[in-house]
Structures are given as C-alpha cells and as structure tokens.
Design an enzyme around this catalytic site. Structure first.
Site, short mmCIF file in Angstrom:
data_model
loop_
_atom_site.label_atom_id
_atom_site.label_comp_id
_atom_site.label_asym_id
_atom_site.label_seq_id
_atom_site.Cartn_x
_atom_site.Cartn_y
_atom_site.Cartn_z
N PRO A 88 57.64 64.88 45.84
CA PRO A 88 57.01 65.73 44.84
C PRO A 88 56.73 65.00 43.52
O PRO A 88 55.93 65.45 42.72
CB PRO A 88 58.02 66.86 44.61
CG PRO A 88 58.93 66.83 45.78
CD PRO A 88 58.93 65.41 46.29
N GLU A 115 67.44 65.98 50.91
CA GLU A 115 67.11 66.01 49.47
C GLU A 115 66.32 64.79 49.03
O GLU A 115 66.16 64.52 47.85
CB GLU A 115 68.38 66.16 48.64
CG GLU A 115 68.95 67.56 48.65
CD GLU A 115 67.89 68.65 48.39
OE1 GLU A 115 67.09 68.50 47.45
OE2 GLU A 115 67.87 69.63 49.15
N ARG A 153 38.43 62.50 57.62
CA ARG A 153 37.09 63.04 57.34
C ARG A 153 36.19 62.00 56.67
O ARG A 153 34.98 62.10 56.74
CB ARG A 153 37.18 64.24 56.38
CG ARG A 153 37.79 65.49 56.94
CD ARG A 153 37.82 66.58 55.89
NE ARG A 153 36.49 67.01 55.49
CZ ARG A 153 35.71 67.82 56.19
NH1 ARG A 153 36.14 68.29 57.34
NH2 ARG A 153 34.52 68.14 55.76
N ASP A 168 31.07 67.81 50.76
CA ASP A 168 32.29 68.59 50.60
C ASP A 168 32.61 68.81 49.13
O ASP A 168 32.20 68.02 48.27
CB ASP A 168 33.49 67.83 51.19
CG ASP A 168 33.62 68.05 52.68
OD1 ASP A 168 33.01 68.98 53.20
OD2 ASP A 168 34.36 67.27 53.31
#
Ligand code: SAM
Length: 244
Positions: A88, A115, A153, A168
């Site tokens: 994160p 963790e 993609r 896109d």
C-alpha cells in the site's frame, strides 16, 4: 513479455489466466506468466514463510530467507527482470505507470501476505513498489492480476484494433466518452443522433466534448496533465473550468 509471480498461493492465478484477453495473449505468445510457489524455497518441515515481528505487534511478517532464495533463483535465469513489490505504500498504479512497464521484457512480481514483508528484502531486491489504490488487500495476488491485465492491454497485437488501448480512458489523460450499441432505442432512451449520422468528423468532435465533460465533472484533477488543444480549453472554460 514475461511475468514471474512469487506467491504462497500459486493456484490463485489458475482461472484468471485462462480467461478472455489474457488467455488470448498467452496463446499468441505475446504474454507469458509463470508462478513460483514461495513454499518451495523454505527449509523447514512446515514450509514456513512468516514469523513474528521484532518489536511486537499484531500479525506475522514474511521472513527473508525463502523470498531471497526465490528471487535470486529467478534472477539467475535470463532475461534480466525488474523486481516489483506490492504494498500500500508503493507508487499508485495508473495508466502512465502501466505504459512505462509495458516496455519491459520481464517483471518479477512479489506478492506479500500477512502484515507484509521484512524490510530488508525490499531494500536488497526491490526495483519498484506498487500500490493499486489507497486501501488494504489481504495479499499482493489481486494486485498482481490487476497489473498484468492493465499491461497486457498495452502489448502490441493483444487488442483487436491497435487503436483500442489508445482510446481507453486515461490514455490521453481524459476519461472515455459514453458508448452505445444496439438496440437504437432502449426503454425509451435513444442513442445520440450524431452517432448514427455517418459523419466521422462530427462523431469524433462529439466524443471529444463528452470526454472533456465527463473528465471535468468526475475527475477535474486529471485535466492539469491531459493533452488539451486550444479548442479543448475553450470548451472546458465554457463549462466553468478555471485551468490554463
Ligand atoms: N500491514 C500492511 C500495511 O499496513 O501496509 C498491509 C499488509 S496486507 C494485509 C498484505 C499484503 O497485501 C501486502 O504485503 C501487499 O503485498 C498486499 N497489498 C495490500 N494492499 C495493497 C495495495 N493497496 N496495493 C498493492 N498491494 C497491496
């Protein structure tokens, strides 16, 4: 392009890699995805990959030795690879980062669990930390799938039309215009007249304006970095945009 995924859940990837665009890219040999079971690099009977945190606290931390063995084993085989950790606290994934990474030949993806991972492994081996958004997942596997799909993609020959990825959302810094298909009238709602006019210049201009409007309404933060010409800016100002 080759992705090597280091994970304690290699089966996690079985089904997604057999579906849709990713399956086709693998069949066309534009994409190759290999999983490496981290537990194969453990040295105890229980195939342990985690341990308690120094300093105390909740949860467990991924222990360095199996990760270090797995990464060095993968790195000992060419081609050279960038090593990406999911966390994160990483650089938040967006289309720009995906485009940068799509030029790599090979990427080793390290999926955290518990963790997270002992900091020394990141210090020694990590080229790039990636987050897929400001929320906490239970593991890096979902993030790895997101990254693989976004990059695939962009690989040449993957999408039906070479322009599809260019159209896109985010590719030119704007969100996409609204799209319609048959039937022409659905629940009393008719497809915008311009889209059935056959006038390609008019359709392109309509789409550009809808793209500008949607971006202005929903993600005005994107406009600062988007490629805008004078007429785009003039139109945005007529909507209330105060940028330059
Ligand atoms: N304690 C960690 C923290 O607060 O940053 C969260 C650990 S999370 C439960 C377990 C693993 O999931 C992480 O090591 C990472 O690999 C992955 N992960 C969680 N959220 C993520 C995100 N937003 N983007 C990418 N990976 C994520």
């Amino acid at each position: 392009m080759l992705f090597d995924i280091v994970t304690i859940f290699p089966d996690f990837f079985d089904s997604p890699l057999k579906m849709g665009m990713i399956r086709k890219a693998i069949e066309k040999e534009v994409l190759k995805v290999k999983t490496t079971d981290l537990r194969n690099f453990t040295s105890d009977r229980h195939r342990t990959t985690d341990d308690r945190p120094y300093g105390g606290g909740e949860g467990m931390i991924m222990t360095p030795p199996p990760l270090s063995r797995a990464i060095t084993t993968l790195q000992s085989v060419p081609p050279e690879a960038k090593v990406v950790f999911f966390t994160p606290r990483g650089r938040v994934l967006n289309q720009e980062l995906a485009l940068e990474l799509s030029c790599q030949k090979r990427i080793i993806l390290i999926c955290g669990r518990y963790e997270g991972i002992d900091e020394r492994i990141q210090e020694r081996f990590c080229d790039l930390e990636i987050s897929i958004g400001d929320y906490v997942l239970s593991g890096g596997e979902t993030a790895a799938l997101v990254l693989i799909e976004v990059i695939t993609r962009l690989l040449p020959g993957v999408l039906g039309s070479p322009c599809s990825a260019e159209r896109d959302s985010f590719s030119d810094g704007l969100l996409e215009y609204p799209q319609y298909t048959r039937p022409r009238i659905f629940m009393d709602m008719e497809v915008p007249q311009v889209l059935v006019s056959g006038d390609h210049a008019l359709i392109a201009a309509w789409r550009r304006r809808r793209s500008l409007e949607t971006t202005f309404e929903r993600r005005p933060d994107l406009l600062g970095k988007a490629s805008l010409d004078d007429s785009d800016k003039e139109y945005l100002r007529s909507l209330g945009w105060e940028g330059d």
